[in-house]
Write an enzyme that holds these catalytic residues in place. Structure first.
Site, short mmCIF file in Angstrom:
data_model
loop_
_atom_site.label_atom_id
_atom_site.label_comp_id
_atom_site.label_asym_id
_atom_site.label_seq_id
_atom_site.Cartn_x
_atom_site.Cartn_y
_atom_site.Cartn_z
N LYS A 38 -0.28 -5.78 3.97
CA LYS A 38 1.03 -5.28 3.55
C LYS A 38 1.38 -3.98 4.27
O LYS A 38 2.48 -3.82 4.79
CB LYS A 38 1.07 -5.08 2.03
CG LYS A 38 2.45 -4.67 1.50
CD LYS A 38 2.45 -4.53 0.00
CE LYS A 38 1.77 -3.26 -0.44
NZ LYS A 38 1.88 -3.01 -1.89
N ASP A 57 5.58 -6.84 -1.41
CA ASP A 57 5.06 -6.06 -2.52
C ASP A 57 5.46 -6.73 -3.82
O ASP A 57 5.96 -7.85 -3.83
CB ASP A 57 5.56 -4.61 -2.45
CG ASP A 57 7.07 -4.52 -2.69
OD1 ASP A 57 7.76 -5.56 -2.72
OD2 ASP A 57 7.57 -3.38 -2.85
#
Length: 211
Positions: free
Chosen positions: A120, A138
């Site tokens: 991420k 997210d």
């Protein structure tokens, strides 16, 4: 959710916010990398408060390394998990100096080898600092993608792959920011603000709210 609906969704999000940006404050790829590394399980607001004092003192890998773990801790102690994060920051800076000429690498594999940098974080840096069409999923993006029907998936990686496949190409670079901001301020976790949502009529969510 078909391709036409997705195109309309991102057209409206673009019309509302033509130039979306991260809410993390930074002035270089290095500062962004550090800010994103610090933002795990912390709010952007709390990270910005810390980096406003940290970056004027250390905004290069060399300067950060000179601070040392204790020096970094002193600046970021208001952020959750600051002990581990300070150690990762120093290790990351050392690797940037030794392996990458003090530059932030522009490929995922190299980024993910840096301590504290996962998929991420790497995606955020590639997208925001270097303009690559990546998707950093997210909790906000995961929720919005599933709730709206844009890219439903059981795992973060499922959603990431579907977004990369289904988001129309003209919107791909900015889609990450639009979806985060939409999840943060409109399609909120406990009670989405459907009544004031610009894509309410295009969304597949069945339990719509009035506000």
């Amino acid at each position: 959710m078909n391709a036409d609906k997705r195109y309309q969704i991102f057209s409206r999000l673009q019309a509302e916010n033509p130039n979306p940006e991260t809410e993390l404050e930074y002035n270089s790829p290095f500062e962004l990398l550090i800010a994103v590394l610090l933002s795990a399980q912390a709010t952007d607001v709390s990270v910005n408060k810390a980096t406003r004092k940290l970056f004027p003192v250390a905004n290069t890998p060399e300067a950060m390394l000179a601070l040392g773990v204790d020096g970094v801790k002193e600046h970021i102690k208001t952020i959750g998990l600051f002990n581990t994060k300070a150690e990762n920051v120093i290790k990351t800076c050392r690797m940037l100096i030794e392996l990458h000429g003090s530059e932030v690498p522009q490929d995922r594999a190299a980024l993910e080898k840096l301590p504290g940098v996962g998929r991420k974080t790497a995606n955020v840096v590639l997208n925001t600092a270097f303009g690559q069409p990546t998707m950093a999923v997210d909790t906000h993006i995961f929720r919005v993608s599933n709730r709206t029907g844009i890219a439903p998936g059981k795992t973060v990686l499922d959603v990431e792959k579907k977004l990369l496949r289904h988001v129309p190409k003209p919107f791909l670079v900015d889609a990450h920011h639009w979806l985060i901001l939409h999840g943060r301020y409109v399609c909120t976790a406990r009670k989405p603000k459907c009544g004031s949502c610009p894509i309410e009529d295009l969304c597949d969510y069945k339990e719509k709210t009035e506000f």
